[in-house]
Design a protein around this motif. Structure first.
Motif, PDB file in Angstrom:
ATOM      1  N   UNK A 258      14.031  -9.910   2.476  1.00 48.49           N
ATOM      2  CA  UNK A 258      13.590  -9.598   3.838  1.00 48.49           C
ATOM      3  C   UNK A 258      13.616  -8.096   4.081  1.00 48.49           C
ATOM      4  N   UNK A 259      14.689  -7.482   3.630  1.00 45.61           N
ATOM      5  CA  UNK A 259      14.835  -6.059   3.900  1.00 45.61           C
ATOM      6  C   UNK A 259      13.869  -5.207   3.113  1.00 45.61           C
ATOM      7  N   UNK A 260      13.675  -5.586   1.868  1.00 47.18           N
ATOM      8  CA  UNK A 260      12.802  -4.767   1.017  1.00 47.18           C
ATOM      9  C   UNK A 260      11.394  -4.706   1.602  1.00 47.18           C
ATOM     10  N   UNK A 261      10.912  -5.866   2.033  1.00 41.59           N
ATOM     11  CA  UNK A 261       9.580  -5.915   2.613  1.00 41.59           C
ATOM     12  C   UNK A 261       9.476  -5.060   3.858  1.00 41.59           C
ATOM     13  N   UNK A 266       3.810  -1.732   3.643  1.00 39.77           N
ATOM     14  CA  UNK A 266       2.643  -0.935   3.270  1.00 39.77           C
ATOM     15  C   UNK A 266       2.674  -0.482   1.813  1.00 39.77           C
ATOM     16  N   UNK A 267       3.805  -0.616   1.166  1.00 39.36           N
ATOM     17  CA  UNK A 267       3.891  -0.251  -0.254  1.00 39.36           C
ATOM     18  C   UNK A 267       3.386  -1.423  -1.107  1.00 39.36           C
ATOM     19  N   UNK A 268       3.274  -1.199  -2.410  1.00 38.68           N
ATOM     20  CA  UNK A 268       2.777  -2.269  -3.281  1.00 38.68           C
ATOM     21  C   UNK A 268       3.871  -3.310  -3.525  1.00 38.68           C
ATOM     22  N   UNK A 270       4.859  -4.445  -6.282  1.00 40.97           N
ATOM     23  CA  UNK A 270       5.722  -4.039  -7.401  1.00 40.97           C
ATOM     24  C   UNK A 270       6.884  -3.182  -6.918  1.00 40.97           C
ATOM     25  N   UNK A 271       6.553  -2.239  -6.054  1.00 43.28           N
ATOM     26  CA  UNK A 271       7.605  -1.362  -5.531  1.00 43.28           C
ATOM     27  C   UNK A 271       8.597  -2.153  -4.678  1.00 43.28           C
ATOM     28  N   UNK A 272       8.041  -3.032  -3.856  1.00 42.97           N
ATOM     29  CA  UNK A 272       8.905  -3.847  -2.992  1.00 42.97           C
ATOM     30  C   UNK A 272       9.843  -4.709  -3.838  1.00 42.97           C
ATOM     31  N   UNK A 273       9.272  -5.322  -4.898  1.00 43.46           N
ATOM     32  CA  UNK A 273      10.084  -6.170  -5.783  1.00 43.46           C
ATOM     33  C   UNK A 273      11.218  -5.379  -6.410  1.00 43.46           C
ATOM     34  N   UNK A 274      10.907  -4.175  -6.779  1.00 44.26           N
ATOM     35  CA  UNK A 274      11.944  -3.380  -7.428  1.00 44.26           C
ATOM     36  C   UNK A 274      13.053  -3.004  -6.445  1.00 44.26           C
ATOM     37  N   UNK A 275      12.656  -2.652  -5.246  1.00 42.82           N
ATOM     38  CA  UNK A 275      13.661  -2.333  -4.229  1.00 42.82           C
ATOM     39  C   UNK A 275      14.535  -3.569  -3.961  1.00 42.82           C
ATOM     40  N   UNK A 276      13.867  -4.704  -3.907  1.00 44.33           N
ATOM     41  CA  UNK A 276      14.561  -5.964  -3.676  1.00 44.33           C
ATOM     42  C   UNK A 276      15.665  -6.178  -4.720  1.00 44.33           C
ATOM     43  N   UNK A 277      15.303  -5.909  -5.941  1.00 45.88           N
ATOM     44  CA  UNK A 277      16.225  -6.075  -7.056  1.00 45.88           C
ATOM     45  C   UNK A 277      17.464  -5.185  -6.879  1.00 45.88           C
TER      46      UNK A 277
END
Ligand code: ADP
Ligand code: MG
Length: 434
Positions: A258-261, A266-268, A270-277
């Motif tokens: 939830x937070x990463x998104x 507006x980011x891709x 891939x970037x969101x997934x990585x932040x999520x991780x």
């Protein structure tokens, strides 16, 4: 664990002044989750004050109040707002519906700050009205309803956010006996079927018929506690029904998702997934803040999230804040705060516009948000007119809106005008009830 616990609680009105009233005297008690309790005693003995204090509307002068084991005095402003908005539902003797809006809107209003879409809010309001047998009245206005019907709406409103605790201040005080029986039946049902903790204030002995634990009050003191039916007779409430005040923490992964998104809108992907991780790792304590900030900053093709330095720093700070505040609710609230698209109840917006009609200066987003918050609380009568005005007046850095004193008075007056009941009179109705 006790849902509510009071330790050596004293409360005074007008302390130190000639008119001083010692309204609560050294109160010690504990209310178990899922119990059906009542404060019983003559008019003026402090029952309503007791509810105010439990609701976090008034602060005791001494002593402590624990909500699910947590000290209410240590709640942040935000947590207190959340507690009032979704932790408890209040039913009033005088119903306290807003005369100028429809029944269904009276019920959707408390959901304004939970980020639920208008459609869903209506759906839920209709569901509750249906359960109370008054769905056909949804499009009417309060003045078109009988007292018994209005109190059902009052109950529907208290249930809107599905709070685990229901506070009822003389809920049958203004009803004929058939309607009063009806309301008592409903309270019993919410307690037995839904596992809600019920705290009912009354001065009529017969209305104690289903209550399990009675706190007898006299002159501000609890003088006796009676358990009417032994606890063994208490229907077992299943785990899922005995809702505790704070919903379970979402799993770390969910939270991270939830937070990463939100952070990287507006980011891709891939970037969101990585932040999520990395967020999930940080939440779980597998990496510390320094490492977290470093990987945020590191270029994407080197395994990082690829943010520029200032943004990485800011995000790392925000995340630390969320971790330190702990608990799902604080996180949810933060999400709403940062989510500009979170739907805001149009009524609250309208009221805000209306009360600010002649107000020239522009509000900052923070001021607007605070104002919305207290309008919603004032509408639900969970803050007093005085407190509404005080928060308007209070500096921004102290959690207030930061208006000039004169402006605060004017705006507070308008707010009371819109609530219909001639301001001060409707304001004191809770205190005067009973
Ligand atoms: P109850 O609900 O049992 O009738 P209350 O809690 O309303 O009792 O009142 C307890 C005592 O506090 C009473 O003496 C009442 O007059 C006093 N009181 C209640 N509200 C206020 C107030 N806002 N300011 C001053 N005194 C108050
Ligand atoms: Mg009262």
């Amino acid at each position: 664990m006790a849902a509510i616990k009071l330790e050596n609680v004293d409360f005074y009105y007008d302390r130190g002044q000639p008119a001083e009233v010692h309204a609560l005297k050294d109160v010690n008690l504990s209310i178990e989750t899922g119990d059906y309790t009542s404060f019983f005693g003559p008019s003026g003995c402090g029952k309503s004050t007791m509810l105010y204090v439990i609701a976090g509307v008034e602060r005791p002068d001494t002593g402590k109040i624990f909500v699910n084991g947590r000290d209410l005095m240590e709640f942040s402003q935000k947590e207190l707002a959340i507690y009032r908005q979704i932790g408890i539902g209040i039913i009033f003797q005088n119903f306290n519906l807003i005369p100028s809006i429809k029944i269904v809107e009276n019920v959707t209003l408390p959901m304004a700050f939970l980020g639920i879409s208008l459609e869903k809010r209506k759906e839920r309001a209709m569901e509750i009205l249906g359960r109370l047998g008054i769905a056909d009245l949804a499009e009417r206005y309060p003045y078109e309803l009988s007292g018994g019907q209005q109190q059902r709406v009052g109950i529907a409103r208290a249930l809107a956010n599905d709070p685990p605790i229901i506070l009822a201040d003389e809920p049958i005080g203004n009803l004929d006996s058939a309607n009063a029986q009806n309301v008592l039946d409903l309270l019993k049902e919410f307690n037995e079927k839904d596992g809600k903790t019920i705290i009912m204030v009354t001065h009529e002995a017969w209305s104690l018929r289903d209550v399990r634990r009675i706190f007898y009050m006299k002159d501000g003191a609890v003088i006796k506690t009676e358990v009417k039916k032994p606890d063994t007779q208490k229907k077992p409430v299943t785990e899922s029904r005995a809702r505790t005040l704070f919903p379970d923490l979402p799993t770390l992964e969910m939270k991270a998702k939830a937070m990463a998104g939100l952070i990287l809108r507006g980011y891709s992907q891939l970037e969101i997934k990585r932040l999520e991780y990395f967020l999930a790792h940080r939440f779980a304590g597998k990496i510390d803040k320094e490492v977290f900030q470093m990987v945020l900053d590191r270029p994407y093709n080197q395994g990082g999230v690829g943010l520029w330095r200032q943004k990485a720093e800011k995000i790392a700070d925000q995340v630390e804040e969320i971790i330190s505040e702990e608990g799902a609710l604080a996180a949810i609230y933060k999400k709403l705060e940062k989510e500009p698209t979170a739907p805001l109840m149009s009524e609250v917006e309208n009221i805000r516009k209306w009360i600010l009609e002649d107000f020239r200066s522009k509000l900052s987003p923070l001021q607007a948000e605070r104002l919305n918050e207290i309008i919603a609380e004032r509408i639900r009568h969970i803050i007093t007119p005085d407190n509404f005005r005080r928060i308007l007046d209070l500096g921004k850095e102290k959690g207030g809106v930061g208006f000039k004193t004169r402006t605060s008075f004017q705006i507070a007056d308008r707010m009371e005008a819109i609530l219909g009941g001639g301001g001060a009179e409707s304001a004191s109705s809770l205190a005067a009830a009973g």
